[in-house]
Design an enzyme around this catalytic site. Structure first.
Site, short mmCIF file in Angstrom:
data_model
loop_
_atom_site.label_atom_id
_atom_site.label_comp_id
_atom_site.label_asym_id
_atom_site.label_seq_id
_atom_site.Cartn_x
_atom_site.Cartn_y
_atom_site.Cartn_z
N GLY A 1 0.83 -1.20 0.00
CA GLY A 1 0.00 0.00 0.00
C GLY A 1 0.87 1.25 0.00
O GLY A 1 1.85 1.33 0.72
N ARG B 1 0.98 -5.09 -5.19
CA ARG B 1 1.03 -6.07 -4.10
C ARG B 1 1.50 -7.43 -4.64
O ARG B 1 1.22 -8.46 -4.06
CB ARG B 1 -0.35 -6.19 -3.44
CG ARG B 1 -0.70 -4.94 -2.63
CD ARG B 1 -1.93 -5.15 -1.78
NE ARG B 1 -2.31 -3.95 -1.03
CZ ARG B 1 -1.76 -3.56 0.12
NH1 ARG B 1 -0.76 -4.28 0.62
NH2 ARG B 1 -2.14 -2.45 0.73
N GLY C 1 5.85 -2.52 3.51
CA GLY C 1 5.34 -2.93 4.83
C GLY C 1 5.75 -4.36 5.15
O GLY C 1 6.73 -4.88 4.59
N ASN C 2 4.95 -5.01 6.05
CA ASN C 2 5.40 -6.33 6.50
C ASN C 2 5.37 -7.37 5.39
O ASN C 2 6.23 -8.25 5.34
CB ASN C 2 4.66 -6.83 7.75
CG ASN C 2 3.22 -6.45 7.75
OD1 ASN C 2 2.54 -6.65 6.76
ND2 ASN C 2 2.77 -5.88 8.86
N THR D 1 6.05 -6.82 2.20
CA THR D 1 7.24 -6.54 1.39
C THR D 1 8.49 -7.03 2.09
O THR D 1 9.37 -7.64 1.48
CB THR D 1 7.35 -5.02 1.14
OG1 THR D 1 6.14 -4.57 0.52
CG2 THR D 1 8.56 -4.67 0.29
N THR E 1 4.56 2.10 6.08
CA THR E 1 3.13 1.81 6.04
C THR E 1 2.41 2.73 7.00
O THR E 1 2.94 3.09 8.05
CB THR E 1 2.79 0.35 6.42
OG1 THR E 1 1.35 0.20 6.49
CG2 THR E 1 3.38 -0.08 7.76
N ASP F 1 0.05 1.74 8.65
CA ASP F 1 -0.43 0.87 9.73
C ASP F 1 0.51 0.82 10.93
O ASP F 1 0.11 0.41 12.02
CB ASP F 1 -0.61 -0.57 9.22
CG ASP F 1 -1.51 -0.63 8.01
OD1 ASP F 1 -1.40 -1.60 7.22
OD2 ASP F 1 -2.31 0.30 7.82
N TYR G 1 -9.11 5.71 2.07
CA TYR G 1 -7.84 5.97 1.38
C TYR G 1 -7.34 7.41 1.50
O TYR G 1 -6.19 7.68 1.15
CB TYR G 1 -7.95 5.55 -0.09
CG TYR G 1 -8.11 4.05 -0.21
CD1 TYR G 1 -9.37 3.47 -0.16
CD2 TYR G 1 -7.01 3.23 -0.29
CE1 TYR G 1 -9.53 2.11 -0.20
CE2 TYR G 1 -7.15 1.85 -0.34
CZ TYR G 1 -8.41 1.29 -0.29
OH TYR G 1 -8.56 -0.07 -0.31
N ILE G 2 -8.16 8.28 2.04
CA ILE G 2 -7.67 9.64 2.30
C ILE G 2 -6.44 9.57 3.22
O ILE G 2 -5.52 10.34 3.12
CB ILE G 2 -8.79 10.48 2.95
CG1 ILE G 2 -9.90 10.74 1.94
CG2 ILE G 2 -8.26 11.80 3.50
CD1 ILE G 2 -11.12 11.43 2.53
O1 F6P Z 1 -1.44 -1.43 4.46
C1 F6P Z 1 -1.99 -0.16 4.27
C2 F6P Z 1 -3.46 -0.28 4.01
O2 F6P Z 1 -3.98 0.98 3.75
C3 F6P Z 1 -4.24 -0.89 5.16
O3 F6P Z 1 -4.46 0.03 6.22
C4 F6P Z 1 -5.51 -1.28 4.45
O4 F6P Z 1 -6.23 -2.26 5.14
C5 F6P Z 1 -4.95 -1.82 3.13
O5 F6P Z 1 -3.73 -1.12 2.90
C6 F6P Z 1 -5.84 -1.62 1.94
O6 F6P Z 1 -5.26 -2.36 0.86
P1 F6P Z 1 -5.49 -1.96 -0.67
O7 F6P Z 1 -4.76 -0.67 -0.91
O8 F6P Z 1 -4.88 -3.11 -1.43
O9 F6P Z 1 -6.98 -1.82 -0.85
#
Ligand code: F6P
Length: 342
Positions: A17, A79, A112-113, A115, A135, A137, A265-266
């Protein structure tokens, strides 16, 4: 210089992400590598997919200027998990072949984890890898903080601040769902920074009846409104968004008006916060120092605000969730914040 006396040649990829700060990290790696060590830098498109499909771009000072404050990633991301058994193609072997044909001395993996898990597996395939944890998160094992988290926190808290005024005008309960995947860092920190009354996070099992009782008591005590911060990773009925589910259940069980906001996503967009710019730059610059020293198979990390490095094999695939004895949880409970469990 590498063993053949040529300038070291490093590849950079960004995977998983996206988040604010990735371009600051790319810039930190690139400028340090080029200006301090005379290295060559190759940008790889779309995460590990770019190494599979041979999608590369030479990065020089021109490409690196003006990106410090730019959100997203100039290299693009995906991903793609090359170790997933979903293809007849041996993707790890193809990645190694393309890495060698590119003449890379090292590959920097910003992610992130997921990757970092892929990066640790590629180390076992014989690639020289340095990981950089990113990330929103904040759930990468081995580091106290990932860049992206502070920027997402600012966005979530700004949204919660705005919810206070509309909740007060309508005397409503406002539920906001924040990201964080399977960890509650964003919910805990944005809930405390935003004055949340209820904070629901994956690490603490909640009982919706306890939440309803707590909110009814607040209303009986003439509290004009309440703010409920919900992590997207909390359990809720299949197919439901936690924010919707919790708001509906509150209305059903209390008779009080509840409305939900799914921030989504903001939290991943826009320019990085100053702290994330600094952290990403520190990570990027230190990654190049590790490469110059030949210390591969490591992920850069911040531990007690010191920039250091931890072995990728200790990081790969582990999730860093909020410990139940976190001091912020202890202080919240003493301030009568409800976590849905008592
Ligand atoms: O890992 C970051 C993240 O935004 C998480 O908080 C969320 O659950 C996930 O990615 C959403 O994944 P995607 O961008 O593939 O919809």
């Amino acid at each position: 210089m590498n063993a053949s006396g040529k300038p070291k040649r490093i590849g950079i990829l960004t995977a998983g992400g996206d988040c604010p700060g990735i371009n600051a990290a790319i810039r930190g790696v690139g400028k340090t590598a080029i200006l301090e060590y005379g290295m060559e830098v190759i940008g790889i498109s779309s995460g590990f997919l770019g190494l599979i499909n041979q999608e590369y771009v030479q990065l020089d000072e021109n490409q690196l200027s003006g990106i410090l404050t730019l959100g997203g990633t100039i290299l693009g991301t995906s991903r793609e998990n090359p170790f997933k058994k979903d293809s007849i193609v041996n993707k790890p072997r193809l990645i190694k072949k393309n890495y060698e044909e590119l003449g890379l001395d090292c590959l920097v993996c910003i992610g992130g984890n997921g990757t970092q898990r892929t990066a640790s597996l590629l180390v076992e395939e014989g690639l020289n890898i340095i990981g950089i944890p990113k990330t929103i998160d904040n759930d990468v094992w081995g580091t106290d903080v990932t860049f992206g988290f502070d920027s997402a926190l600012w966005i979530a808290v700004e949204a919660i601040d705005r919810l206070h005024t509309t909740a007060n005008s309508h005397k409503r309960i406002m539920v906001i769902e924040v990201m964080g995947h399977h960890a509650g860092w964003l919910a805990l920190y944005s809930g405390m920074a935003g004055g949340g009354d209820v904070i629901l996070m994956p690490e603490i099992e909640y009982d919706i009846d306890i939440v309803a009782k707590y909110l009814k008591k607040r209303a009986l005590n003439k509290k004009p409104y309440s703010i409920v911060v919900v992590a997207e990773g909390i359990p809720c009925p299949k197919g439901e968004k936690p924010g919707h589910y919790i708001a509906d259940e509150i209305t059903k069980r209390t008779g009080l008006e509840a409305r939900e906001t799914i921030l989504g996503y903001i939290q991943r967009g826009g320019s990085p916060s100053p702290m994330d710019r600094v952290l990403a730059t520190r990570y990027g610059a230190y990654a190049v120092e590790l490469i110059a020293e030949g210390r591969f198979g490591m992920m850069v990390a911040a531990i007690a605000d010191k920039i250091t490095a931890v072995p990728l094999k200790e990081v790969g695939g582990k999730l860093r969730t909020v410990p139940l004895n976190h001091t912020l949880i202890e202080k919240a409970i003493r301030m009568d914040v409800c976590f849905g469990n008592c």
